[in-house]
Design a protein around this motif. Structure first.
Motif, PDB file in Angstrom:
ATOM      1  N   PRO A  44      46.792  35.921  33.892  1.00 58.51           N
ATOM      2  CA  PRO A  44      46.691  36.543  32.581  1.00 58.51           C
ATOM      3  C   PRO A  44      47.497  36.091  31.621  1.00 58.51           C
ATOM      4  O   PRO A  44      47.596  36.175  30.295  1.00 58.51           O
ATOM      5  CB  PRO A  44      46.978  38.022  32.887  1.00 58.51           C
ATOM      6  N   VAL A  45      48.645  35.657  32.029  1.00 55.16           N
ATOM      7  CA  VAL A  45      49.766  35.061  31.034  1.00 55.16           C
ATOM      8  C   VAL A  45      49.348  33.509  30.483  1.00 55.16           C
ATOM      9  O   VAL A  45      49.365  33.350  29.429  1.00 55.16           O
ATOM     10  CB  VAL A  45      51.158  35.088  31.794  1.00 55.16           C
ATOM     11  N   SER A  46      48.868  32.666  31.557  1.00 56.72           N
ATOM     12  CA  SER A  46      48.244  31.452  31.186  1.00 56.72           C
ATOM     13  C   SER A  46      47.078  31.528  30.408  1.00 56.72           C
ATOM     14  O   SER A  46      46.406  30.500  29.990  1.00 56.72           O
ATOM     15  CB  SER A  46      48.486  30.695  32.183  1.00 56.72           C
ATOM     16  N   ALA A  47      46.092  32.549  30.639  1.00 56.66           N
ATOM     17  CA  ALA A  47      44.869  32.813  30.256  1.00 56.66           C
ATOM     18  C   ALA A  47      43.899  31.770  30.796  1.00 56.66           C
ATOM     19  O   ALA A  47      43.249  31.131  30.315  1.00 56.66           O
ATOM     20  CB  ALA A  47      44.487  32.795  28.699  1.00 56.66           C
ATOM     21  N   THR A  48      44.161  31.615  32.414  1.00 54.95           N
ATOM     22  CA  THR A  48      43.238  31.010  33.105  1.00 54.95           C
ATOM     23  C   THR A  48      42.638  31.513  34.219  1.00 54.95           C
ATOM     24  O   THR A  48      43.089  32.528  34.612  1.00 54.95           O
ATOM     25  CB  THR A  48      44.012  29.591  33.575  1.00 54.95           C
ATOM     26  N   MET A  49      41.727  30.862  34.768  1.00 53.69           N
ATOM     27  CA  MET A  49      40.712  31.310  35.820  1.00 53.69           C
ATOM     28  C   MET A  49      40.662  30.244  36.867  1.00 53.69           C
ATOM     29  O   MET A  49      39.965  29.340  36.429  1.00 53.69           O
ATOM     30  CB  MET A  49      39.610  32.035  35.647  1.00 53.69           C
ATOM     31  N   THR A  50      40.859  30.341  38.136  1.00 56.61           N
ATOM     32  CA  THR A  50      40.888  29.032  39.070  1.00 56.61           C
ATOM     33  C   THR A  50      39.707  29.501  39.867  1.00 56.61           C
ATOM     34  O   THR A  50      39.671  30.575  40.250  1.00 56.61           O
ATOM     35  CB  THR A  50      41.859  28.750  39.854  1.00 56.61           C
ATOM     36  N   VAL A  51      38.562  28.737  40.060  1.00 59.82           N
ATOM     37  CA  VAL A  51      37.567  28.971  40.724  1.00 59.82           C
ATOM     38  C   VAL A  51      36.921  27.851  41.335  1.00 59.82           C
ATOM     39  O   VAL A  51      37.219  26.809  41.537  1.00 59.82           O
ATOM     40  CB  VAL A  51      36.252  29.227  39.777  1.00 59.82           C
TER      41      VAL A  51
ATOM     42  N   THR B 198      30.827  28.609  42.255  1.00 59.29           N
ATOM     43  CA  THR B 198      30.625  30.110  41.621  1.00 59.29           C
ATOM     44  C   THR B 198      29.834  29.983  40.533  1.00 59.29           C
ATOM     45  O   THR B 198      29.831  29.173  39.619  1.00 59.29           O
ATOM     46  CB  THR B 198      32.361  30.276  41.328  1.00 59.29           C
ATOM     47  N   PRO B 199      28.698  31.000  40.609  1.00 65.32           N
ATOM     48  CA  PRO B 199      27.771  31.129  39.584  1.00 65.32           C
ATOM     49  C   PRO B 199      28.401  31.561  38.133  1.00 65.32           C
ATOM     50  O   PRO B 199      29.725  32.189  38.331  1.00 65.32           O
ATOM     51  CB  PRO B 199      26.843  32.455  39.685  1.00 65.32           C
ATOM     52  N   LEU B 200      28.080  30.986  37.223  1.00 66.69           N
ATOM     53  CA  LEU B 200      28.584  31.030  35.909  1.00 66.69           C
ATOM     54  C   LEU B 200      28.856  32.696  35.405  1.00 66.69           C
ATOM     55  O   LEU B 200      29.891  33.152  35.061  1.00 66.69           O
ATOM     56  CB  LEU B 200      27.782  30.502  34.855  1.00 66.69           C
ATOM     57  N   GLN B 201      27.765  33.703  35.814  1.00 62.57           N
ATOM     58  CA  GLN B 201      27.780  35.118  35.477  1.00 62.57           C
ATOM     59  C   GLN B 201      28.916  35.865  36.158  1.00 62.57           C
ATOM     60  O   GLN B 201      29.556  36.558  35.669  1.00 62.57           O
ATOM     61  CB  GLN B 201      26.226  35.603  35.890  1.00 62.57           C
ATOM     62  N   VAL B 202      29.171  35.358  37.574  1.00 64.71           N
ATOM     63  CA  VAL B 202      30.497  35.719  38.363  1.00 64.71           C
ATOM     64  C   VAL B 202      31.650  35.648  37.459  1.00 64.71           C
ATOM     65  O   VAL B 202      32.347  36.516  37.475  1.00 64.71           O
ATOM     66  CB  VAL B 202      30.395  35.272  39.429  1.00 64.71           C
ATOM     67  N   VAL B 203      31.789  34.200  36.951  1.00 61.84           N
ATOM     68  CA  VAL B 203      32.918  34.253  36.224  1.00 61.84           C
ATOM     69  C   VAL B 203      33.097  34.826  34.809  1.00 61.84           C
ATOM     70  O   VAL B 203      34.114  35.273  34.468  1.00 61.84           O
ATOM     71  CB  VAL B 203      33.017  32.491  35.733  1.00 61.84           C
ATOM     72  N   GLN B 204      31.973  34.966  33.994  1.00 64.04           N
ATOM     73  CA  GLN B 204      31.854  35.809  32.967  1.00 64.04           C
ATOM     74  C   GLN B 204      32.363  37.193  33.446  1.00 64.04           C
ATOM     75  O   GLN B 204      33.265  37.772  32.588  1.00 64.04           O
ATOM     76  CB  GLN B 204      30.440  35.632  32.391  1.00 64.04           C
ATOM     77  N   GLU B 205      31.918  37.921  34.430  1.00 60.43           N
ATOM     78  CA  GLU B 205      32.145  39.164  34.695  1.00 60.43           C
ATOM     79  C   GLU B 205      33.638  39.240  35.107  1.00 60.43           C
ATOM     80  O   GLU B 205      34.254  40.348  34.759  1.00 60.43           O
ATOM     81  CB  GLU B 205      31.116  39.707  35.820  1.00 60.43           C
ATOM     82  N   ALA B 206      34.006  38.444  35.920  1.00 63.64           N
ATOM     83  CA  ALA B 206      35.543  38.451  36.310  1.00 63.64           C
ATOM     84  C   ALA B 206      36.468  38.257  35.146  1.00 63.64           C
ATOM     85  O   ALA B 206      37.500  39.221  34.854  1.00 63.64           O
ATOM     86  CB  ALA B 206      35.803  37.207  37.303  1.00 63.64           C
ATOM     87  N   ALA B 207      36.068  37.543  34.268  1.00 68.18           N
ATOM     88  CA  ALA B 207      36.979  37.314  33.146  1.00 68.18           C
ATOM     89  C   ALA B 207      36.763  38.571  32.076  1.00 68.18           C
ATOM     90  O   ALA B 207      37.994  39.212  31.594  1.00 68.18           O
ATOM     91  CB  ALA B 207      36.369  36.172  32.001  1.00 68.18           C
ATOM     92  N   ASP B 208      35.767  39.109  31.956  1.00 71.00           N
ATOM     93  CA  ASP B 208      35.310  40.593  31.139  1.00 71.00           C
ATOM     94  C   ASP B 208      36.470  41.634  31.910  1.00 71.00           C
ATOM     95  O   ASP B 208      36.970  42.295  31.148  1.00 71.00           O
ATOM     96  CB  ASP B 208      34.259  40.899  31.159  1.00 71.00           C
ATOM     97  N   GLN B 209      36.292  41.771  33.401  1.00 63.59           N
ATOM     98  CA  GLN B 209      37.059  42.732  33.918  1.00 63.59           C
ATOM     99  C   GLN B 209      38.624  42.485  33.619  1.00 63.59           C
ATOM    100  O   GLN B 209      39.467  43.513  33.736  1.00 63.59           O
ATOM    101  CB  GLN B 209      36.739  42.962  35.596  1.00 63.59           C
ATOM    102  N   ALA B 210      39.233  41.284  33.520  1.00 62.35           N
ATOM    103  CA  ALA B 210      40.452  40.982  33.455  1.00 62.35           C
ATOM    104  C   ALA B 210      40.937  40.989  31.969  1.00 62.35           C
ATOM    105  O   ALA B 210      42.016  40.787  31.618  1.00 62.35           O
ATOM    106  CB  ALA B 210      40.610  39.547  33.929  1.00 62.35           C
TER     107      ALA B 210
END
Length: 472
Positions: free
Chosen positions: A110-117, A121-133
């Motif tokens: 959250p500090v660097s505002a990054t997600m490593t995947v 991984t499906p795009l929607q999973v990434v979108q939902e994980a980003a939203d929850q964070a």
């Protein structure tokens, strides 16, 4: 297929070595994977792979490619199989390398505002994980539930928000990938600034699996919008469309996050074929615009958005407009724009084009394209729509009973016009196998030679996705 003195093929030897190194759980033969999907959404004819490799780790991908390199065995990487250019289709005696097991979010910083995947991984999973964070992942497209991050990077996917956030390569800070010989490059760098020589991340973005197999990525997250304003606008003409775009970018405090334009041919077709969709405006208009603006101040955002549209109505730039009053209203607007996901049911046998032009020329390009097609095939269904904020037009053409020869003529009409107007034969769907022959219409001989030299340097035996993007 080459056979040795013992009667075995090159593929037989490669598959045997792969099974020995990785096991039957990772490497399966056709009788074991049965009726698995072998073609993407493009309709490109595909054959069954000689084997299916489903690795779970980067080390297993590296082992698989090292063995295939030793045996000169071609490999086609597959993700969600939602491509539109045949890039993931098996064409000959190739092994399919599926990343479906390499699926999941490794880390959110959250500090660097990054997600490593992982790449599968499906795009929607990434979108939902980003939203929850508490963030947003900017890429969005209709196949979000099926397409994968590795495929999104490999095709440099575009989608609905390019006008504000850029293409997929603009959402990626680093990639880990395996080269044709099994070497692993890249890692987990989270820096926005990284000026250390050739940018291999951007080289692999859009390479469609011809240069390396992407195994994981560090993605850039954006601040989650606290306010989203959406409007459906009826427009009196194309000049008004471009005027609205310019003024929206200039005046809206949060800028423009989506600017989707639909011609009457598209909207009338969707209205007739999908009556369950709510039509935002009564009456007919020359063009329809889905305008979206995302910001951080809900109260100021809504007031500024409404004031802007009122001014555009008074100035005659907009003929009529409906503003979404809720998330369900906005979803209903987007449902009309996302209807192409139903094309296999609504318009089978269609020929689809993904082309782009300078924004100022896109309206003229669409008109000339429609005129030339109707002059030859007056009874054809012709639909036009696109992400006009970035000059991307989608043209869909269909007439029952078309022959393969006619399909080729239709493609020639559209692509010749694209070349005449200095457009691109592929705006966001890639080249794959489907557009290999028309790529020279958008790339010079020197550019094609440079691309071929890069391919030869990284994959000298042409083992990765052969017959795609660049001619051998």
């Amino acid at each position: 297929m080459q056979r040795n003195h013992a009667g075995t093929t090159r593929s037989d030897a490669a598959i045997a070595a792969l099974r020995e190194a990785l096991g039957a759980d990772v490497v399966s033969a056709p009788p074991e994977f049965g009726s698995r999907q072998v073609a993407d959404w493009s309709g490109t004819p595909a054959v069954q792979p000689v084997a299916l490799v489903r690795p779970r780790t980067t080390d297993e991908v590296a082992t698989a490619l090292r063995i295939c390199h030793q045996h000169r065995q071609p490999v086609v990487t597959q993700g969600g199989m939602t491509g539109h250019a045949g890039g993931a289709c098996v064409l000959n005696d190739e092994i399919a390398l599926s990343l479906e097991r390499m699926n999941g979010v490794v880390e959110i910083d959250p500090v660097s505002a990054t997600m490593t995947v992982l790449a599968g991984t499906p795009l929607q999973v990434v979108q939902e994980a980003a939203d929850q964070a508490g963030f947003m992942f900017a890429l969005d497209l209709g196949a979000r539930g099926s397409c994968t991050i590795g495929g999104n990077i490999s095709t440099n996917a575009g989608g609905n928000r390019v006008i504000r956030y850029g293409m997929m390569r603009d959402q990626v800070l680093d990639v880990e990938a395996v080269l044709a010989d099994g070497s692993v490059i890249g890692g987990e760098r989270k820096m926005i600034k990284n000026n250390t020589g050739y940018d291999l991340r951007n080289l692999l973005a859009g390479s469609e699996g011809t240069l390396a197999v992407i195994t994981r990525a560090v993605l850039r997250l954006r601040a989650k919008p606290r306010a989203v304003s959406t409007a459906w606008c009826g427009m009196p003409g194309y000049e008004a469309v471009t005027t609205l775009l310019g003024r929206a970018q200039e005046r809206l405090p949060a800028g423009v996050s989506a600017f989707e334009v639909m011609w009457p041919s598209y909207c009338n077709f969707i209205r007739a074929r999908m009556p369950e969709l709510r039509v935002p405006l009564a009456g007919d208009h020359a063009y329809y615009v889905l305008l979206e603006s995302c910001g951080a101040d809900p109260e100021r955002q809504a007031a500024a958005f409404e004031e802007f549209l009122a001014d555009m109505l008074e100035a005659g730039v907009i003929a009529d407009a409906a503003i979404a009053q809720s998330e369900s209203d906005a979803a209903a607007f987007w449902a009309i724009r996302d209807a192409p996901g139903e094309y296999p049911r609504l318009i089978p046998g269609r020929i689809s084009f993904d082309i782009s032009f300078a924004v100022a020329q896109a309206g003229e390009a669409a008109q000339r394209c429609d005129e030339r097609l109707r002059a030859r095939w007056p009874q054809a269904t012709i639909l036009v729509y696109g992400h006009l904020g970035d000059g991307n037009l989608h043209v869909v053409v269909q007439e029952p009973g078309w022959t393969a020869e006619t399909i080729g003529e239709v493609q020639r009409v559209v692509y010749e016009l694209t070349a005449e107007m200095s457009g691109s034969v592929s705006a966001e769907h890639g080249i794959g196998e489907e557009k290999l022959k028309v790529l020279p219409l958008s790339r010079s001989p020197a550019e094609l030679a440079a691309m071929k030299a890069i391919k030869l340097a990284l994959d000298p035996y042409n083992l990765l996705n052969p017959g795609k993007v660049i001619a051998a």
